[in-house]
Scaffold this active site. Structure first.
Site, short mmCIF file in Angstrom:
data_model
loop_
_atom_site.label_atom_id
_atom_site.label_comp_id
_atom_site.label_asym_id
_atom_site.label_seq_id
_atom_site.Cartn_x
_atom_site.Cartn_y
_atom_site.Cartn_z
N GLY A 219 -89.16 3.11 -58.76
CA GLY A 219 -89.00 2.66 -60.14
C GLY A 219 -89.86 3.49 -61.06
CB SER A 220 -91.02 2.87 -64.48
OG SER A 220 -91.96 1.83 -64.40
N GLY B 213 -95.35 1.72 -60.97
CA GLY B 213 -95.97 2.28 -59.76
C GLY B 213 -97.48 2.22 -59.84
CB CYS C 292 -85.94 9.31 -60.08
SG CYS C 292 -85.38 8.68 -58.56
CD GLU D 9 -87.76 8.99 -65.06
OE1 GLU D 9 -88.53 8.01 -64.99
OE2 GLU D 9 -87.21 9.50 -64.06
#
Ligand code: UN1
Length: 488
Positions: free
Chosen positions: A227-228, A232, A281, A378
């Site tokens: 995930g992001s 994290g 990603c 991102e």
């Protein structure tokens, strides 16, 4: 009225203790497609207990037998591939062809790790002492918290749960709250494949509290998360001494050298940048193009991008599906606005699209400086930035000028440029003459810098995240032998 779904704890489908629910939506229409239980602390506790009590038995099942269950699961995925792919498109939005790829990636993963049941290699090595044997064996870790994203709602749960199970761990699985229906179907098939009660438990719900409770739970031994970056970091801080595997963000680039086959590079940029609506990603959000071909490539790319057809993923004519939710549309638009205000030139797109559904036009910027927000952060949407460079040194510097290091690519016919890219790009994956997406399941997947914490998923290295190494010494000399001392 849409159907209501349950948590899966200890082999039973149950309601949450609080009775609270949430709804999953079709991102192409905004219509609800299912109601799900919001798991709270008590539910996670029940799931951990079930996983703990199943653990003793499951770790004692010979690994080849565990592998056979995974193999049956692969067969069920294959049998239900079309139905699952449609479900992925319905709930997550990606076009049907890509949704089939999502399911296929899970099939490949299940088969690969099923085979691993008959390997799970340790190693043997000589002892420094006589009549003494030395080797390593793999042990399971314990109960794993498995937290997965919505962008690959079938493939990524398989990336994590297949190696976790073949290594003998049990799991509490928390799928993304945007794709709980895909996860429910995934778990139903695990059950049907013969995964024993309690070995996999599913708790649906939001990051907070469901995910947070899992991450902090004292009896969970490992967390595997995709995930992001910010989530994290939160996990790493809160999981403290648990084993943690993280796959976080990317800001992947494609370098285009003057000797590149521009037609091939064009196909690669379109697929890498706009495939899955940029929601991978591994998506290519930066095109680092040599100044001598910049103008030509830019006009080729703009005309192809303008022709991409936006629409629902189930429509065979659609090239680019919706974003996952309203927040994603807002976030993408915020970045586009930032790009404009920092002076980048918009070549096409730049707006939300349509009356219903979370659509955003495929968007192309040129004249982008490497330090602009759109070139650094991102976006996870259909936005590609062209950055012009003078030579390979500058191209590599730009490639590396970000905080992430997941995927990268170079298009060139020059073997020297290709090898320099392989050697000098700071990323977990480098493609030559292929886009940044398209990882295969038998090779390790993961990144460096802030993309993660050094773990790799898939391939043989995928086993490391889910197993402990035990070192074993067997002394059959019948006397005390002291390492480092009795060595003559
Ligand atoms: C992801 O976006 O989290 O290489 C995974 C790829 C896919 C996996 C992407 N096989 O793009």
């Amino acid at each position: 009225m849409v159907a209501s779904h349950k948590l899966y704890i200890g082999g039973n489908w149950v309601n949450s203790e609080s009775g609270e629910t949430f709804t999953s939506h079709n991102p192409a229409t905004e219509k609800p497609i299912g109601v799900f239980q919001k798991a709270g602390e008590g539910d996670v506790e029940r799931a951990v207990k079930a996983a703990e009590s199943a653990y003793k038995k499951w770790k004692a099942v010979p690994a080849p037998k565990r592998g056979e269950i995974l193999f049956r699961f692969a067969g069920l995925l294959r049998q239900n591939k079309e139905e699952l792919a449609r479900l992925v498109t319905l709930e997550m939005g990606k076009v049907l062809g890509e949704a089939r790829g999502d399911v296929q990636e899970a099939i490949d993963t299940a088969e690969y790790f099923a085979g691993e049941g008959r390997r799970l290699f340790g190693h043997t090595t000589p002892s420094e002492l006589r009549d003494k044997f030395a080797m390593t064996v793999r042990m399971p870790v314990g109960v794993f918290g498995v937290i997965t994203p919505w962008n690959f709602p079938i493939a990524i749960p398989a990336w994590k749960l297949m190696p976790a199970l073949v290594c003998g761990n049990t799991a509490v699985f928390k799928p993304a709250s945007d794709t709980p229906l895909c996860a429910t179907r995934f778990v139903e098939l695990l059950e049907k494949a013969g995964v024993p009660k309690g070995v996999v438990n599913m708790v649906t719900g939001p990051g907070d509290p469901t995910g947070t409770v899992l991450v902090r739970h004292p009896r969970i031994r490992g967390i595997s998360f995709t995930g992001s970056r910010d989530t994290g970091e939160f996990i790493l801080r809160n999981a403290v001494l648990k084993r943690v595997g993280l796959e976080l963000g990317g800001k992947n680039g494609i370098i285009i050298m003057p000797d590149a086959d521009l037609g091939l590079a064009l196909d690669g940029v379109i697929w890498g940048g706009f495939g899955t609506t940029g929601q991978r990603c591994t998506a290519a959000s930066r095109v680092i193009v040599h100044e001598s071909v910049r103008q030509k490539f830019e006009s080729m790319l703009a005309s192809r991008t303008k022709r991409l057809r936006l629409g629902p993923g189930l429509d065979a004519k659609t090239d680019v599906g919706p974003l996952i939710n309203k927040h994603a549309v807002e976030k993408t638009h915020k970045y586009v606005t930032a790009g404009l205000s920092e002076g980048a030139k918009l070549l096409c797109g730049g707006k939300p699209y349509g009356k219903a559904g979370y659509f955003y036009q495929p968007t192309l910027f040129t004249g982008v400086a490497p330090d602009m927000k759109i070139a650094q952060e991102e976006i996870f949407g259909p936005v590609v930035s062209l950055i012009s460079v003078r030579n390979i040194d500058e191209a590599i510097d730009v490639m590396n000028s970000i905080k992430y290091g997941l995927s990268s690519s170079i298009y060139t016919a020059d073997i020297n440029a290709a090898f320099r890219a392989i050697q000098e790009i700071e990323a977990g994956i480098t493609y030559v003459n292929a886009p940044t997406i398209g990882a295969e399941v038998h090779l390790p997947f993961g990144g460096i810098k802030q993309t993660g914490n050094g773990t790799r998923e898939a391939g043989i290295e995928g086993i490391n995240e889910f197993s402990e190494t035990k070192t074993v010494y067997i002394d059959y000399s019948g006397r005390l032998q002291r390492a480092q001392i009795d060595v003559d």
